[in-house]
Motif scaffolding. Structure first.
Motif, PDB file in Angstrom:
ATOM      1  N   ASP A 121      18.933  -1.250   9.820  1.00 22.21           N
ATOM      2  CA  ASP A 121      19.408  -0.719   8.345  1.00 22.21           C
ATOM      3  C   ASP A 121      19.541   0.627   8.398  1.00 22.21           C
ATOM      4  O   ASP A 121      18.927   1.286   8.718  1.00 22.21           O
ATOM      5  CB  ASP A 121      18.053  -1.098   7.666  1.00 22.21           C
ATOM      6  N   LYS A 122      20.875   0.913   7.469  1.00 21.50           N
ATOM      7  CA  LYS A 122      21.207   2.577   7.493  1.00 21.50           C
ATOM      8  C   LYS A 122      20.304   3.375   6.616  1.00 21.50           C
ATOM      9  O   LYS A 122      20.537   4.598   6.883  1.00 21.50           O
ATOM     10  CB  LYS A 122      22.823   2.367   7.124  1.00 21.50           C
ATOM     11  N   ARG A 123      19.304   2.655   6.127  1.00 17.69           N
ATOM     12  CA  ARG A 123      18.385   3.627   5.310  1.00 17.69           C
ATOM     13  C   ARG A 123      17.207   4.044   6.024  1.00 17.69           C
ATOM     14  O   ARG A 123      16.314   4.679   5.627  1.00 17.69           O
ATOM     15  CB  ARG A 123      18.200   2.922   4.063  1.00 17.69           C
ATOM     16  N   PHE A 124      17.084   3.482   7.335  1.00 19.75           N
ATOM     17  CA  PHE A 124      15.806   3.592   8.216  1.00 19.75           C
ATOM     18  C   PHE A 124      16.257   4.695   9.132  1.00 19.75           C
ATOM     19  O   PHE A 124      17.486   4.871   9.462  1.00 19.75           O
ATOM     20  CB  PHE A 124      15.489   2.444   8.858  1.00 19.75           C
ATOM     21  N   THR A 125      15.301   5.277   9.573  1.00 23.99           N
ATOM     22  CA  THR A 125      15.381   6.506  10.667  1.00 23.99           C
ATOM     23  C   THR A 125      14.833   6.087  11.866  1.00 23.99           C
ATOM     24  O   THR A 125      13.464   5.781  11.892  1.00 23.99           O
ATOM     25  CB  THR A 125      14.818   7.816   9.994  1.00 23.99           C
ATOM     26  N   LYS A 126      15.336   6.279  12.937  1.00 26.77           N
ATOM     27  CA  LYS A 126      14.787   6.219  14.340  1.00 26.77           C
ATOM     28  C   LYS A 126      13.864   7.458  14.596  1.00 26.77           C
ATOM     29  O   LYS A 126      14.586   8.651  14.334  1.00 26.77           O
ATOM     30  CB  LYS A 126      16.001   5.999  15.373  1.00 26.77           C
ATOM     31  N   ILE A 127      12.853   7.204  14.992  1.00 29.25           N
ATOM     32  CA  ILE A 127      11.923   8.504  15.465  1.00 29.25           C
ATOM     33  C   ILE A 127      11.471   8.262  16.799  1.00 29.25           C
ATOM     34  O   ILE A 127      11.453   7.242  17.556  1.00 29.25           O
ATOM     35  CB  ILE A 127      10.983   8.499  14.487  1.00 29.25           C
TER      36      ILE A 127
ATOM     37  N   PHE B 131      10.338   0.489  -2.713  1.00 27.92           N
ATOM     38  CA  PHE B 131       9.607   1.542  -1.852  1.00 27.92           C
ATOM     39  C   PHE B 131      10.590   2.578  -1.548  1.00 27.92           C
ATOM     40  O   PHE B 131      10.550   3.823  -1.685  1.00 27.92           O
ATOM     41  CB  PHE B 131       8.907   0.893  -0.496  1.00 27.92           C
ATOM     42  N   ILE B 132      11.806   1.907  -1.055  1.00 28.60           N
ATOM     43  CA  ILE B 132      12.889   3.088  -0.866  1.00 28.60           C
ATOM     44  C   ILE B 132      13.485   3.790  -1.749  1.00 28.60           C
ATOM     45  O   ILE B 132      13.770   4.758  -2.041  1.00 28.60           O
ATOM     46  CB  ILE B 132      13.992   2.279  -0.015  1.00 28.60           C
ATOM     47  N   GLU B 133      13.750   3.005  -2.975  1.00 28.75           N
ATOM     48  CA  GLU B 133      14.130   3.411  -4.426  1.00 28.75           C
ATOM     49  C   GLU B 133      13.338   4.582  -4.892  1.00 28.75           C
ATOM     50  O   GLU B 133      13.845   5.550  -5.608  1.00 28.75           O
ATOM     51  CB  GLU B 133      14.217   2.482  -5.413  1.00 28.75           C
ATOM     52  N   LYS B 134      12.056   4.481  -4.651  1.00 29.56           N
ATOM     53  CA  LYS B 134      11.248   5.497  -5.301  1.00 29.56           C
ATOM     54  C   LYS B 134      10.968   6.549  -4.182  1.00 29.56           C
ATOM     55  O   LYS B 134       9.988   7.303  -4.259  1.00 29.56           O
ATOM     56  CB  LYS B 134       9.761   4.841  -5.752  1.00 29.56           C
ATOM     57  N   GLY B 135      11.635   6.607  -3.224  1.00 34.13           N
ATOM     58  CA  GLY B 135      11.554   7.821  -2.161  1.00 34.13           C
ATOM     59  C   GLY B 135      10.976   7.468  -0.724  1.00 34.13           C
ATOM     60  O   GLY B 135      10.477   8.549  -0.195  1.00 34.13           O
TER      61      GLY B 135
ATOM     62  N   MET C  60       0.946  -1.133   0.038  1.00 31.55           N
ATOM     63  CA  MET C  60       0.057   0.087  -0.155  1.00 31.55           C
ATOM     64  C   MET C  60       0.721   1.216   0.046  1.00 31.55           C
ATOM     65  O   MET C  60       0.685   2.243  -0.669  1.00 31.55           O
ATOM     66  CB  MET C  60      -0.922  -0.076   1.154  1.00 31.55           C
ATOM     67  N   ALA C  61       2.110   1.091   0.557  1.00 29.92           N
ATOM     68  CA  ALA C  61       2.801   2.484   0.903  1.00 29.92           C
ATOM     69  C   ALA C  61       3.556   2.621  -1.054  1.00 29.92           C
ATOM     70  O   ALA C  61       3.696   3.727  -1.234  1.00 29.92           O
ATOM     71  CB  ALA C  61       3.853   2.247   1.871  1.00 29.92           C
ATOM     72  N   GLY C  62       3.900   1.633  -1.341  1.00 30.40           N
ATOM     73  CA  GLY C  62       4.402   1.676  -2.767  1.00 30.40           C
ATOM     74  C   GLY C  62       3.278   2.160  -3.689  1.00 30.40           C
ATOM     75  O   GLY C  62       3.507   2.825  -4.492  1.00 30.40           O
ATOM     76  N   VAL C  63       2.034   1.706  -3.512  1.00 26.59           N
ATOM     77  CA  VAL C  63       0.916   2.458  -4.297  1.00 26.59           C
ATOM     78  C   VAL C  63       0.794   3.913  -4.198  1.00 26.59           C
ATOM     79  O   VAL C  63       0.636   4.609  -5.176  1.00 26.59           O
ATOM     80  CB  VAL C  63      -0.438   1.846  -3.932  1.00 26.59           C
ATOM     81  N   ALA C  64       0.844   4.176  -2.904  1.00 30.68           N
ATOM     82  CA  ALA C  64       0.978   5.774  -2.576  1.00 30.68           C
ATOM     83  C   ALA C  64       1.782   6.366  -3.350  1.00 30.68           C
ATOM     84  O   ALA C  64       1.677   7.331  -3.785  1.00 30.68           O
ATOM     85  CB  ALA C  64       1.014   5.956  -1.021  1.00 30.68           C
ATOM     86  N   LEU C  65       3.063   6.002  -3.491  1.00 30.60           N
ATOM     87  CA  LEU C  65       4.169   6.592  -3.969  1.00 30.60           C
ATOM     88  C   LEU C  65       3.669   6.549  -5.620  1.00 30.60           C
ATOM     89  O   LEU C  65       4.246   7.443  -6.142  1.00 30.60           O
ATOM     90  CB  LEU C  65       5.789   5.698  -3.793  1.00 30.60           C
ATOM     91  N   LYS C  66       3.117   5.342  -6.190  1.00 20.66           N
ATOM     92  CA  LYS C  66       2.941   5.408  -7.619  1.00 20.66           C
ATOM     93  C   LYS C  66       1.879   6.391  -8.065  1.00 20.66           C
ATOM     94  O   LYS C  66       1.857   6.884  -9.049  1.00 20.66           O
ATOM     95  CB  LYS C  66       2.461   4.007  -7.846  1.00 20.66           C
TER      96      LYS C  66
END
Length: 125
Positions: free
Chosen positions: A100-106, A75-79, A28-34
């Motif tokens: 994973d270094k591409r993830f952010t702690k919040i 998902f990550i490739e598309k932002g 679903m997150a990928g669909v939002a990006l699309k």
């Protein structure tokens, strides 16, 4: 830190408890990006274990869904942003240096801010 995104998906389960929810969250997150929206997936509670490198390698519920690893990479490739709840990490013994270094702690404050500013959300709990 991402403090504003159009779409927020929240995921609470890890791969052992419900691989279908993981697959759906990233689908679903990928669909939002699309569709031209910005999108973030927040890993909370037991889902923080999915922040470890290669955690999605064996998550594949089958057709018509892609394997979760492929969904994540696209998902990550598309932002898309993958965000991880810091308090949930601490509670579950997951060190920030291990994710994973591409993830952010919040923080919890960040979660509320993201949800309040989002145009839409999907909570998979």
């Amino acid at each position: 830190m991402v403090n504003n995104t159009d779409y927020v998906g929240t995921l609470f389960d890890n791969s052992e408890s419900n691989p279908g929810k993981i697959t759906l969250a990233f689908t679903m997150a990928g669909v939002a990006l699309k569709k031209g929206h910005s999108a973030s997936v927040i890993l909370m509670v037991d889902a923080v274990h999915l922040a470890l490198p290669n955690a999605l390698d064996n998550v594949d519920i089958g057709a018509p869904f892609d394997p979760a690893k492929d969904l994540l990479e696209n998902f990550i490739e598309k932002g898309g942003n993958v965000l991880v709840c810091g308090a949930c990490m601490e509670h579950n013994g997951v060190e920030e240096s291990a994710i994973d270094k591409r993830f952010t702690k919040i923080s919890g404050d960040d979660v509320v801010e993201l949800l309040m500013n989002a145009k839409g959300s999907l909570q998979l709990n």
